[in-house]
Write an enzyme that holds these catalytic residues in place. Structure first.
Site, mmCIF file in Angstrom:
data_model
loop_
_atom_site.group_PDB
_atom_site.id
_atom_site.type_symbol
_atom_site.label_atom_id
_atom_site.label_comp_id
_atom_site.label_asym_id
_atom_site.label_seq_id
_atom_site.Cartn_x
_atom_site.Cartn_y
_atom_site.Cartn_z
ATOM 1 N N PHE A 61 -44.224 -44.972 -22.939
ATOM 2 C CA PHE A 61 -43.173 -45.904 -22.500
ATOM 3 C C PHE A 61 -43.344 -46.259 -21.021
ATOM 4 C CE2 PHE A 61 -38.826 -47.331 -21.537
ATOM 5 C CZ PHE A 61 -38.696 -48.274 -22.547
ATOM 6 N N CYS A 62 -43.781 -45.284 -20.253
ATOM 7 C CA CYS A 62 -44.180 -45.461 -18.844
ATOM 8 C C CYS A 62 -43.071 -45.761 -17.844
ATOM 9 C CB CYS A 62 -45.246 -46.549 -18.657
ATOM 10 S SG CYS A 62 -46.743 -46.179 -19.543
ATOM 11 N N ASP A 63 -42.006 -46.392 -18.257
ATOM 12 C CA ASP A 63 -40.991 -46.722 -17.251
ATOM 13 C C ASP A 63 -39.610 -46.385 -17.799
ATOM 14 O OD1 ASP A 63 -39.873 -47.684 -14.928
ATOM 15 O OD2 ASP A 63 -39.675 -49.723 -15.729
ATOM 16 N N LEU A 64 -39.480 -45.133 -18.177
ATOM 17 C CA LEU A 64 -38.227 -44.697 -18.784
ATOM 18 C C LEU A 64 -37.138 -44.612 -17.717
ATOM 19 C CD1 LEU A 64 -36.957 -43.750 -21.316
ATOM 20 C CD2 LEU A 64 -38.015 -41.529 -21.062
#
Ligand code: 3RJ
Length: 777
Positions: A119-122
């Protein structure tokens, strides 16, 4: 091609607006995200990653479209807002709720990781809530498949759009730095330059669990460098709820967070350790028994099989990698980033879809109180200038330019510019609990409103007599005060009925209430008396000439003036003052030969102007602006009273500097209505803040504001103020041309009208308009 109906705007990001929508002809409600085309890389990425995913904890993708200026993403609607909003509203959530929410977060994230997606940008803003509390991952703009280089993908998509005529390196530059999300939730190894991984998502998950419980993220600072310092080196405080009376975190929870917030990714909890952690009790084991469908749930058995090794990453690598092909094989071709050209939004054969396939539902919101539902002939907005459609005339007779302009003037203010909502008990200004009374200590028959409305004269008089004598009695004990307050509450409830309100306002009770406002010994009683009077005013349908409304207005003005520092008191009295002035204004407007039966003292205007100023509480500002908004909808002397040199700039200041949308909308709408009486109000704003600032506000505003601002500009053009300047201002013209693409029908219509003014006065602009890719002609 299918159409969508757009309802209200539900959210907004930079360059994106989210609407609640419905597929025409169905009752399928969806969210429709309208973005500027500069977001093409993010949106394309979002679509490539999610278009095949069907999971209860991931916002489902439906369709996407491209129109001349926008990309449109149609996805699952979540009506509960974001996790960020819930945390801000509740400050913190109890551990049991954190566990429940955590189970959803884990189910969604585990599913993504099984597909090889990071997801990388939680962050809490990217988690949406739906139905009975299901959490869903939304916004996959910065997500990716493990190991890939997202910057490369973004550059390819952007190059695709640019038609290959820009150098690839130049594009890469503009893309660089775009693939970064929120620092607050970013793992330390990412800050050091390591690539995103499963374990870095788990760090962010730890931050979210921590913030849900304590109301603040584990590492926080306003300063960029201090924040990085904290993420690298600080041990977070053990999570404790903001409200210190609430239970502390359990040792299980502290241990789980400690495992997820390990600075060294090697030491951080893996999927296996996370799912087996005792904090979850048997949430995952139990769900495993309940459900055997593959997509719905994390199955701990399956996880064990995959992540028996310490490094669960290996198992979840995407296709084409040495290990972990098992999960990677599930990814379809379009997940890969090599060929973005294959991934295009829908467009019509032989052309682009028209933005009008997204039709804005533009019905004005009616007054919220059910008791004032207006019958069709009585619409309070009926006094807007257009009585018969001027368009019929335009169509049938040749017109001089002068005639044409006078006809156009009648099109400027539409009904939706002149909608009235209550000043008193308006939840957009201040939320208040509904009023209740106790029939047991009401020393008169507790008639229901419906009964009261049809009481025979004799019974009505007896009832009124009892009310008056109880109001008039002096309260000697606290019990007597309580009984009087209870009676006032009862009156608040029954004044919601128009017949009852009109009857009471013209009875001796009104006079008695005014007296009480002046002399009541305690503020609780005065505040309730004021509320009864305000409700009477807002529900009364007609006013007899001898009613002492001016007296009520004067007493209220004096009370506010004498206690000006007391903000709570102002909040009780202002709505009543406003409803009375508005009542008088509507009555004066109705009369054929207006005569000032109910003069509003100058002091009332002075007090209201002071309430509008900087430094006053938001609610007080909002009430004052709302009063002006309502009163200035009428053509009356009361409305004229607000016209001063400073009114325009003061309302503009509120509009520019308030952080609350509902207040900003009220302020600009009030300015719009006062400009109908006096165009100098808006002229003063332009002179004070500069034309460019005003044009910029128009370009970047939310729909409702754009509508009011277009009305303001049309109003100016129609009377020739700044006409020469505006018709030659390229920024103005190009902003208007862009608004022809707005999803709102009202805005498109208004932009069209403005453009007509421009073209009538500046023929060259036609060429510029066409150059600006305006191809409707
Ligand atoms: C999908 C992309 C949003 C928002 C989310 C920009 C809300 C406030 C109250 C109630 C609902 C919402 C809401 N609901 C949504 N359901 N489905 C969506 C459109 C996801 N969204 C928002 N705000 C965003 N996600 C990505 N960009 C967004 C605003 N606020």
């Amino acid at each position: 091609m299918e159409n969508f109906i757009l309802y209200e705007e539900i959210g907004r990001g930079s360059k994106t607006v989210v609407y609640k929508g419905r597929r025409k002809g169905t009752i399928n409600f969806v969210a429709i995200l309208c973005t500027d085309k500069c977001k093409r890389p993010e949106i394309t990425n979002w679509v490539r990653l999610t278009h095949e995913i069907k999971h209860k904890n991931i916002v489902t993708f439906h369709e996407w479209y491209e129109t001349s200026n926008h990309l449109w993403l149609v996805v699952e609607l979540c009506t509960g807002g974001s996790l960020e909003m819930v945390i801000a509203q509740d400050e913190n959530l109890p551990e049991d709720v954190v566990r429940e929410f955590g189970v959803d977060l884990i189910a969604g994230l585990h599913h993504l990781h099984q597909l090889g997606i990071l997801f990388c940008d939680l962050s809490p803003g990217k988690i949406l809530l739906e139905g009975p509390g299901t959490l869903k991952y939304s916004n996959f703009g910065l997500a990716k498949v493990e190991g890939e280089n997202l910057e490369e993908f973004f550059a390819l998509v952007a190059a695709e759009e640019g038609g290959g005529d820009s150098g690839e390196n130049a594009l890469k530059k503009t893309i660089k730095g775009r693939v970064k999300g929120s620092l607050t939730y970013t793992a330390p190894e990412i800050l050091r330059g390591t690539d995103f991984s499963i374990t870095s998502d788990l760090w962010s998950l730890g931050c979210l669990l921590y913030e849900m419980f304590s109301g603040r993220p584990p590492f926080f600072s306003e300063s960029f460098s201090e924040l990085i310092e904290k993420i690298f080196y600080a041990d977070p405080l053990p999570p404790f709820p903001k409200d210190s009376s609430l239970p502390k975190a359990s040792s299980d929870f502290i241990n789980l967070l400690d495992g997820l917030l390990q600075k060294d990714p090697q030491k951080r909890l893996t999927w296996a350790g996370l799912l087996q952690h005792s904090f979850w009790k048997d949430a995952f084991a139990r769900r495993d028994h309940e459900s055997s469908t593959e997509d719905s749930i994390v199955s701990s058995g399956k996880v064990m099989e995959h992540s028996g090794t310490q490094d669960s990453k290996e198992v979840l690598k995407p296709s084409g990698q040495a290990k972990g092909d098992k999960s990677g094989q599930r990814l379809s071709q379009s997940f890969r980033l090599e060929n973005p050209a294959e991934l295009r939004p829908r467009s019509v054969v032989g052309g682009q879809p028209n933005e009008s396939m997204f039709l804005l539902s533009s019905r004005p919101t009616p007054r919220t109180s059910s008791a004032v539902g207006l019958s069709p002939g009585e619409d309070r907005t009926q006094h807007s200038p257009q009585k018969a459609s001027p368009l019929t005339k335009i169509a049938s007779e040749p017109l001089s330019q002068q005639d044409l302009e006078s006809q156009m003037r009648e099109l400027i203010y539409t009904d939706s510019d002149l909608v009235i909502t209550p000043i008193i008990d308006n939840p957009k200004i201040m939320k208040q609990p509904p009023i209740k009374f106790d029939p047991k200590i009401l020393h008169l028959p507790a008639y229901s409103v419906d009964k009261l409305a049809f009481l025979k004269d004799q019974d009505w008089n007896a009832f009124l007599q009892q009310v008056c004598s109880q109001i008039d009695s002096t309260e000697k004990s606290t019990g007597a005060s309580r009984a009087k307050l209870n009676l006032l509450c009862y009156l608040c409830v029954v004044t919601g009925h128009r017949e009852v309100a009109t009857r009471l306002l013209h009875s001796p009770l009104f006079h008695l209430l005014i007296q009480h406002l002046r002399i009541a010994p305690n503020w609780d009683i005065r505040a309730k008396v004021a509320r009864v009077i305000g409700l009477l005013a807002s529900h009364t349908t007609e006013l007899q000439e001898n009613t002492p409304v001016t007296e009520a207005i004067t007493v209220l003005t004096e009370l506010i003036r004498e206690n000006f520092r007391n903000s709570k008191l102002k909040q009780c009295l202002l709505p009543t003052l406003g409803e009375l002035i508005y009542l008088v204004a509507t009555q004066e407007e109705k009369k054929k030969n207006p005569r000032e039966c109910w003069a509003v003292p100058l002091a009332s205007y002075t007090v209201l102007m002071r309430c509008l100023r900087e430094g006053e509480e938001r609610v007080v500002n909002h009430m004052a602006a709302k009063i002006i908004e309502n009163v200035c909808t009428t053509f009356s002397t009361q409305a004229q009273g607000f016209i001063t040199g400073e009114i325009g700039p003061v309302l503009w200041f509120l509009f520019r500097h308030s952080t609350v949308d509902s207040l900003r909308i009220t302020a600009i709408s009030a300015l719009c209505r006062i400009t109908r009486h006096s165009p100098t109000a808006f002229q003063n704003v332009i002179e004070k803040v500069g034309l460019n600032a005003v044009i910029n506000s128009l370009a970047s505003a939310i729909c409702k504001v754009q509508q009011y601002m277009l009305t303001l500009f049309t109003s100016m053009l129609s009377c020739g103020i700044h006409l020469q300047r505006l018709i030659q201002e390229k920024d103005f013209v190009s902003t208007i041309i862009r608004l022809l693409d707005s999803p709102s029908t009202s805005i498109r219509a208004k932009a069209f009208l403005v453009l007509l003014y421009i073209l009538i006065h500046n023929h060259e602009m036609l060429l510029l308009g066409c150059q600006a890719r305006y191809d409707f002609l």
